[in-house]
Scaffold this active site. Sequence first.
Site, short mmCIF file in Angstrom:
data_model
loop_
_atom_site.label_atom_id
_atom_site.label_comp_id
_atom_site.label_asym_id
_atom_site.label_seq_id
_atom_site.Cartn_x
_atom_site.Cartn_y
_atom_site.Cartn_z
N LYS A 128 0.84 -1.20 0.00
CA LYS A 128 0.00 0.00 0.00
C LYS A 128 0.88 1.25 0.00
O LYS A 128 0.61 2.21 -0.72
CB LYS A 128 -0.95 -0.02 1.20
CG LYS A 128 -2.07 -1.04 1.00
CD LYS A 128 -2.89 -1.34 2.24
CE LYS A 128 -3.86 -2.49 1.92
NZ LYS A 128 -4.64 -2.96 3.07
N GLN A 138 -4.80 -1.54 9.24
CA GLN A 138 -4.67 -2.87 8.63
C GLN A 138 -5.28 -3.92 9.56
O GLN A 138 -4.92 -4.01 10.73
CB GLN A 138 -3.19 -3.18 8.36
CG GLN A 138 -2.96 -4.48 7.63
CD GLN A 138 -3.56 -4.47 6.22
OE1 GLN A 138 -3.37 -3.54 5.46
NE2 GLN A 138 -4.31 -5.52 5.88
N ASP A 157 -10.85 2.69 3.89
CA ASP A 157 -11.24 1.30 3.62
C ASP A 157 -12.75 1.13 3.39
O ASP A 157 -13.19 0.09 2.93
CB ASP A 157 -10.84 0.43 4.82
CG ASP A 157 -9.68 -0.49 4.48
OD1 ASP A 157 -9.44 -0.72 3.28
OD2 ASP A 157 -9.04 -0.99 5.42
#
Length: 281
Positions: free
Chosen positions: A53, A97, A120
């Site tokens: 990422k 994460q 997200d």
Amino acid sequence: MGEIIDGKRISAQIKEEIRIRAIEFEKSHGRKIGLAVIKVGEDPASAIYVRNKVKACEACNIASFAYYFDANITQDKLVEMICILNDDKRVDGILVQLPLPQGIDERAVLSRILPEKDADGFHIVNAGKLFLGEYTPSVACTPRGIIELIKSTGVEIAGKHAVVIGRSNIVGKPVAMLLLANNATVTVCHSRTRNLADITRTADILVAAVGKKKFVKADMVKRGAIVIDVGMNRDDEGLFGDVDFDTVKDVASHITPVPGGVGPMTIAMLLKNTVDGAFNE
Ligand code: NAP
């Protein structure tokens, strides 16, 4: 044999568009778009995802701010960090994460991210907006990527029967909502579904998000269906999808491979969420 949907190529195109928009943003706002990435603990898969990422940000002219914490960080400390990032003007998107170590309540942590900075798309407000059919720049990344892959085939989604196997909050449910928003007729299947193959055989679009290696066999697929394989099942033999690619490819009109299908789209959509969010502020 069906056409292979090349997620690598499509995600590269999308990332190039993102890079151009991110440069535009920098010119007009005098700063780069910023994504903060938080990793807790030493999960090796998480370390790879976070590294990828950060690398993708660099390639797309997006500033990344990475924060790595020991697994023994308290939930309060983590929330404190999120509050700092919520107030940080350089940060347009925040990503935590997952999975978080045991003892930390993921939902409680994610709910502290400002919905406008929810890269997200897992925040309850953004999940709710998706359910209500309202616009939000933060849409769950893997489902958003799946829709892009289906659209890349040129086949109209409206009016098609889409069957989703799996009802998780991160894939199954949001992809079902997005398919519905695109006017598909949607059926969601799960472990308690009876006569699964009878249902999947009626799918014009079949999305497999089960988490079981080669679960979908050719006799479960209608000839000419679009098959999207979300599965990422690792074992000693390698990485496998939820679809038995070698046999299903001869029945499907279009099919995603694993790797190189849905996977690369997820990061591209994370960046897209971040850029859309930055322009939306
Ligand atoms: P999950 O939370 O484990 O959900 C799996 C779903 O499959 C559940 O809804 C479960 O039903 C259903 N299921 C299990 N066995 C079944 C059966 N025999 N028949 C019908 N349905 C069955 O998994 P997930 O997080 O959605 O992920 C699914 C897969 O996608 C995994 O392989 C994961 O690694 C992969 N994934 C890939 C990406 C990517 O970027 N490519 C992103 C996310 C996930 P119940 O609800 O009844 O238990």
